[in-house]
Structures are given as structure tokens and as C-alpha cells.
Design a protein around this motif. Structure first.
Motif, PDB file in Angstrom:
ATOM      1  N   HIS A 193      -2.316  -0.473  10.412  1.00 37.74           N
ATOM      2  CA  HIS A 193      -0.955  -0.159  10.857  1.00 37.74           C
ATOM      3  C   HIS A 193      -1.003   0.340  12.294  1.00 37.74           C
ATOM      4  O   HIS A 193      -1.738   1.276  12.611  1.00 37.74           O
ATOM      5  CB  HIS A 193      -0.346   0.916   9.950  1.00 37.74           C
ATOM      6  N   HIS A 194      -0.216  -0.299  13.162  1.00 40.25           N
ATOM      7  CA  HIS A 194      -0.229   0.040  14.579  1.00 40.25           C
ATOM      8  C   HIS A 194       1.036   0.780  15.027  1.00 40.25           C
ATOM      9  O   HIS A 194       1.055   1.348  16.124  1.00 40.25           O
ATOM     10  CB  HIS A 194      -0.392  -1.222  15.418  1.00 40.25           C
ATOM     11  N   GLY A 195       2.084   0.745  14.215  1.00 44.42           N
ATOM     12  CA  GLY A 195       3.297   1.447  14.619  1.00 44.42           C
ATOM     13  C   GLY A 195       4.529   1.023  13.836  1.00 44.42           C
ATOM     14  O   GLY A 195       4.558  -0.031  13.206  1.00 44.42           O
ATOM     15  N   ARG A 196       5.516   1.897  13.851  1.00 45.77           N
ATOM     16  CA  ARG A 196       6.814   1.704  13.216  1.00 45.77           C
ATOM     17  C   ARG A 196       6.669   1.416  11.720  1.00 45.77           C
ATOM     18  O   ARG A 196       5.709   1.822  11.093  1.00 45.77           O
ATOM     19  CB  ARG A 196       7.616   0.625  13.951  1.00 45.77           C
ATOM     20  N   GLY A 197       7.686   0.787  11.109  1.00 48.31           N
ATOM     21  CA  GLY A 197       7.632   0.530   9.677  1.00 48.31           C
ATOM     22  C   GLY A 197       8.987   0.497   9.008  1.00 48.31           C
ATOM     23  O   GLY A 197       9.083   0.374   7.789  1.00 48.31           O
ATOM     24  N   GLU A 198      10.063   0.590   9.803  1.00 41.94           N
ATOM     25  CA  GLU A 198      11.389   0.650   9.200  1.00 41.94           C
ATOM     26  C   GLU A 198      11.891  -0.724   8.774  1.00 41.94           C
ATOM     27  O   GLU A 198      11.494  -1.754   9.320  1.00 41.94           O
ATOM     28  CB  GLU A 198      12.400   1.296  10.162  1.00 41.94           C
ATOM     29  N   ALA A 204       0.825  -1.210   0.000  1.00 37.39           N
ATOM     30  CA  ALA A 204       0.000   0.000   0.000  1.00 37.39           C
ATOM     31  C   ALA A 204       0.858   1.258   0.000  1.00 37.39           C
ATOM     32  O   ALA A 204       0.575   2.223  -0.721  1.00 37.39           O
ATOM     33  CB  ALA A 204      -0.929  -0.008   1.212  1.00 37.39           C
ATOM     34  N   MET A 205       1.899   1.266   0.809  1.00 34.83           N
ATOM     35  CA  MET A 205       2.771   2.440   0.876  1.00 34.83           C
ATOM     36  C   MET A 205       3.437   2.701  -0.472  1.00 34.83           C
ATOM     37  O   MET A 205       3.564   3.855  -0.912  1.00 34.83           O
ATOM     38  CB  MET A 205       3.822   2.248   1.967  1.00 34.83           C
ATOM     39  N   LEU A 206       3.841   1.636  -1.150  1.00 33.24           N
ATOM     40  CA  LEU A 206       4.478   1.788  -2.468  1.00 33.24           C
ATOM     41  C   LEU A 206       3.471   2.223  -3.523  1.00 33.24           C
ATOM     42  O   LEU A 206       3.788   3.030  -4.404  1.00 33.24           O
ATOM     43  CB  LEU A 206       5.160   0.481  -2.864  1.00 33.24           C
ATOM     44  N   ALA A 241       8.569   6.475  -0.620  1.00 36.60           N
ATOM     45  CA  ALA A 241       7.257   5.952  -0.242  1.00 36.60           C
ATOM     46  C   ALA A 241       7.054   6.005   1.270  1.00 36.60           C
ATOM     47  O   ALA A 241       6.130   5.382   1.800  1.00 36.60           O
ATOM     48  CB  ALA A 241       7.105   4.518  -0.746  1.00 36.60           C
ATOM     49  N   ARG A 242       7.904   6.760   1.954  1.00 37.69           N
ATOM     50  CA  ARG A 242       7.832   6.931   3.409  1.00 37.69           C
ATOM     51  C   ARG A 242       8.078   5.620   4.147  1.00 37.69           C
ATOM     52  O   ARG A 242       7.459   5.337   5.170  1.00 37.69           O
ATOM     53  CB  ARG A 242       6.497   7.555   3.829  1.00 37.69           C
ATOM     54  N   ILE A 243       8.984   4.833   3.592  1.00 34.45           N
ATOM     55  CA  ILE A 243       9.428   3.601   4.235  1.00 34.45           C
ATOM     56  C   ILE A 243      10.883   3.799   4.633  1.00 34.45           C
ATOM     57  O   ILE A 243      11.770   3.833   3.775  1.00 34.45           O
ATOM     58  CB  ILE A 243       9.305   2.395   3.279  1.00 34.45           C
ATOM     59  N   PRO A 244      11.169   3.960   5.920  1.00 38.91           N
ATOM     60  CA  PRO A 244      12.556   4.147   6.351  1.00 38.91           C
ATOM     61  C   PRO A 244      13.392   2.904   6.058  1.00 38.91           C
ATOM     62  O   PRO A 244      12.949   1.774   6.317  1.00 38.91           O
ATOM     63  CB  PRO A 244      12.443   4.374   7.864  1.00 38.91           C
ATOM     64  N   VAL A 245      14.583   3.105   5.518  1.00 31.22           N
ATOM     65  CA  VAL A 245      15.444   1.989   5.129  1.00 31.22           C
ATOM     66  C   VAL A 245      16.860   2.222   5.625  1.00 31.22           C
ATOM     67  O   VAL A 245      17.410   3.316   5.479  1.00 31.22           O
ATOM     68  CB  VAL A 245      15.480   1.814   3.593  1.00 31.22           C
ATOM     69  N   GLU A 246      17.434   1.187   6.210  1.00 32.34           N
ATOM     70  CA  GLU A 246      18.858   1.180   6.562  1.00 32.34           C
ATOM     71  C   GLU A 246      19.524   0.030   5.817  1.00 32.34           C
ATOM     72  O   GLU A 246      18.998  -1.095   5.817  1.00 32.34           O
ATOM     73  CB  GLU A 246      19.045   0.984   8.067  1.00 32.34           C
TER      74      GLU A 246
END
Length: 299
Positions: A137-142, A17-19, A161-166
């Protein structure tokens, strides 16, 4: 980018969905009831403070990954080999494949089936399915993704897409850190059908979790894995960031479905036996969860 999500459960639907919100062409491959709802209405993304229907394509066929430039592989650990065989005829040699799964060996197992590299991904998100075609969605997302020649492309696709990535050079260690967190919480949440915040209020729960974590760390060391960061600190923080979350194992048992416990506490027990390391707490958590799982499936 054309993106396919193999396994349209809570995790796959959230990231899909975010993508899709970021204008990527997303196909979600899942069960008929979810697919029908998504194709009829769109995918309902419930962020708590807001809800919206996101335009995606739903499919029940593994062949729908054909032509995808990026595949998010989100099936249960128990289904890795079977789902891998299903998509194998339809993926290209340049297709980027991410394993967004619990456990520590899925990317390796999937890569062996597909005959090409799979990037391991550690997922830190609290999600659940609120019904057919409805993800909450309940929280976080990285995400923490393994280092490869394709990792930067992945990060550059996901971050807008507002998806944090490391991107991590120690993906194995990061996977173990997540699995240890799961070993601490998942079985207890499943056995009691209790969210994390309520779970830890009960006498003795922190002690059980501490024992399970110590066993996991001993097994990780025997496997030659360096687990990064403050593992216990991360476990304590989960109560703050995801207090209302039920573990994925708890959600599976509540629906009467098989869980991934064999690839969490069960994996620690197997590896402990291999190295002669006692894992009594993980053994008990695994055995009791399996008994609850069998009762749920039978009932």
C-alpha cells in the motif's frame, strides 16, 4: 460477513486484507501462485510503516464466491464479461456485488451478464503487488460508491475496516472523474515507466495532460455526464498524495500483460468519434500505449 474478492490483484488484495483484519471471512480468487502463497503463509499486507500476515482463504475457482454475502469484483475491464459468466451460477439474488474497476461502464456490463444490479465503486488507492501473496500500500484508500438500497450496508461494513466510504448520488460523474484522472496519468506513466512525481517534472507533461483532460471533459459533456468537483485540482493533488505510484497500466506493461487502456483513453477516442469530437491527445496516448503493450507481450 462472508466476503469474496473476484480478482486478487493489488486492489482486491488490499481491500480483502483490510476486511479480513476486521474479522470478516474473506476469500480471494486469483492466480495459482498468489493463492498458494496466501494459503501457506497468509496475505502479507505491507503498509510501508508496518507489515503483517493476514489470514485469508485463497482460491483459483470462481465457484468460491458461492455463499458470499458481499462480492468485490476487481478483475480487469477486459475480463468483465468472462469473469461475470464464471461467477453467475454461484451468486444469490440478495448477494451484494461491488464493481471496483477502472473505466465507467463495468458495473453496467457486469449487471447485464449477471441479471441483477451491481453497485459501481470509484477506487482511490495506490497499491502494487510485491510478489506472490504480498500486497503493498502506497497511499490513500477511499471509495466512492453508487447509491442503492444496499449502499448503507456496504458502508457500514467497510468503514469499521478502516476503509473510508462516501455514498454518491452521482456515481456516473464520480466514475468519469476517476477515468479522466487515469486518462491524464496512466498512459504517460506506462509509456515512460515513470512514477507520477517524476513524470510531471518533465517539460511539456502538464500541457499534454491538460489537453487530454480537456478532451475528456468535452466528451463527458456530450454524454450528458456532470463531472463533479475540481477535476484539474484533483489531478494536481495526485502528485502530492501518490508521488511514488506507477499507474496500473504501467504495472501491466512492466509485467508483459495486457492493459486496460482501451477502456481509458481508448474509450474517450471511441466516444469522441461517436459525437464528432476530436480527441488527438487521447488518440496518441492510446496508440502509443498499445504499441508498447504489444511489444511487451511479444517480448
Amino acid at each position: 460477513m462472508k466476503i469474496a474478492v473476484m480478482g486478487a490483484g493489488a486492489v482486491g488484495c488490499y481491500y480483502g486484507a483490510m476486511l479480513a483484519r476486521a474479522w470478516h471471512e474473506v476469500t480471494l480468487i486469483g492466480r495459482p501462485t498468489h493463492v498458494e502463497a496466501m494459503n501457506r503463509d497468509g496475505l502479507l499486507l505491507d503498509l510501508g510503516t508496518s507489515q503483517e500476515y493476514v489470514a485469508v482463504t485463497g482460491s483459483t475457482e470462481a465457484s468460491s464466491v458461492d455463499g458470499a454475502e458481499l462480492i468485490l469484483f476487481c478483475v480487469k475491464s477486459t475480463d468483465t464479461e468472462d469473469a461475470g459468466q464464471q461467477i453467475k451460477p454461484f451468486i444469490g439474488k440478495d448477494t451484494i456485488i461491488l464493481s471496483l474497476q477502472n473505466g465507467v461502464d463495468n458495473a453496467e456490463r457486469l449487471g447485464q451478464v449477471l441479471g441483477q444490479p451491481v453497485i459501481p465503486v470509484v477506487v482511490y488507492v495506490a497499491t502494487s503487488m510485491g510478489g506472490a501473496g504480498h500486497v503493498k500500500h502506497h497511499g490513500r484508500g477511499e471509495l466512492v460508491i453508487g447509491m442503492s438500497s444496499q449502499s448503507q450496508v456496504v458502508a457500514d461494513t467497510l468503514r469499521p475496516a478502516r476503509i473510508p466510504v462516501e455514498i454518491s448520488e452521482n456515481a456516473d460523474g464520480a466514475l468519469w472523474a476517476k477515468m479522466i484522472l487515469n486518462c491524464a496519468y496512466n498512459a504517460l506513466s506506462a509509456i515512460t515507466q515513470t512514477p507520477y512525481g517524476e513524470l510531471v517534472k518533465q517539460d511539456g507533461v502538464w500541457d499534454v495532460m491538460r489537453n487530454a483532460v480537456d478532451e475528456c471533459l468535452a466528451v463527458a459533456a456530450a454524454c450528458g455526464v456532470t463531472v463533479p468537483g475540481d477535476v484539474w485540482g484533483a489531478i494536481e493533488k495526485i502528485v502530492e498524495t501518490m508521488p511514488a505510484q506507477f499507474s496500473s497500466t504501467a504495472q501491466d506493461l512492466a509485467r508483459g500483460k495486457p492493459s486496460e487502456i482501451d477502456y481509458l483513453n481508448g474509450y474517450i477516442v471511441r466516444k469522441g468519434r461517436e459525437f464528432g469530437i476530436a480527441t488527438p491527445t487521447n488518440l496518441a496516448l492510446h496508440a502509443i500505449t498499445r504499441l508498447r503493450e504489444l511489444k511487451g507481450v511479444a517480448g
